[in-house]
Design an enzyme around this catalytic site. Structure first.
Site, short mmCIF file in Angstrom:
data_model
loop_
_atom_site.label_atom_id
_atom_site.label_comp_id
_atom_site.label_asym_id
_atom_site.label_seq_id
_atom_site.Cartn_x
_atom_site.Cartn_y
_atom_site.Cartn_z
N GLN A 73 3.38 9.65 1.51
CA GLN A 73 4.77 9.33 1.71
C GLN A 73 5.17 9.97 0.05
O GLN A 73 6.76 9.56 0.60
CB GLN A 73 4.12 8.01 1.63
N GLU A 91 -3.16 3.00 5.29
CA GLU A 91 -3.24 3.84 4.22
C GLU A 91 -4.26 5.36 5.23
O GLU A 91 -3.33 6.50 4.75
CB GLU A 91 -3.79 4.13 2.80
N GLY A 125 0.65 -1.48 0.47
CA GLY A 125 0.04 0.22 0.00
C GLY A 125 0.83 0.62 -0.21
O GLY A 125 2.24 1.26 0.51
#
Ligand code: NI
Length: 176
Positions: free
Chosen positions: A51, A134, A46
């Site tokens: 990020q 996430e 994921g």
């Protein structure tokens, strides 16, 4: 397509809260494609846009062995949660560190797909863990935030050491 740089804890940019995607256009389609490419190259399951230093609510996931089940969630919201489970988690932004975290066991999610269509899905097990992990990223939160302060100190020390050692070894477990 392009490989994007993945930010590593304790980078302050991982703490920014992502904004909802306003319009699903060519830019977002390209972002999603690049995020899948980056996630697959890093052997992750994921990846959240945060990020890769894009602060919009986009998440990509693929739990399959053959990387044949891509799932993209845009502006996702958890609309219900049930039960509790502990699962060992890893994160592409916290390399080579795995620890158990408690999450909801079953969740119901509402999101937009890459065509801009709203859909709802139920998830449990690893998929539920991954989605919660996430979506935390999009709120500037990391799985290590759930750990004791002693463990959090250990993570930081380990990452400082890793930073000095190059090149990086590939991830040994499932990281997201
Ligand atoms: Ni992560």
């Amino acid at each position: 397509m392009a490989l994007l740089e993945i930010l590593h804890h304790p980078d302050a940019r991982l703490r920014k809260k992502a904004a909802p995607v306003q319009q699903i256009d060519a830019r977002i389609t390209q972002l999603v494609a690049d995020m899948f490419e980056t996630m697959y190259a890093a052997h992750g399951i994921g990846l959240a846009a945060t990020q890769i230093n894009v602060h919009e609510r986009v998440v990509v996931i693929d739990l399959s062995e053959e990387k044949t089940e891509p799932l993209c969630l845009i502006n996702a919201e958890i609309i219900s949660k049930e039960g509790k489970m502990e699962h060992e988690e890893g994160c592409l932004s916290v390399p080579e560190y795995y620890e158990k975290v408690e999450r909801a066991e079953r969740i119901q999610v509402r999101a937009l797909d890459t065509a801009g269509k709203t859909f709802e899905m139920d998830a449990d097990g690893l998929l539920a863990v991954c989605i919660q992990h996430e979506l935390d990223h999009l709120d500037g939160k990391l799985f290590v935030d759930y750990l004791s302060s002693l463990k959090q100190q250990r993570v930081r020390k380990k990452l400082e050491k890793l930073k000095k050692q190059q090149p990086k070894s590939p991830a040994s477990g499932a990281a997201a």
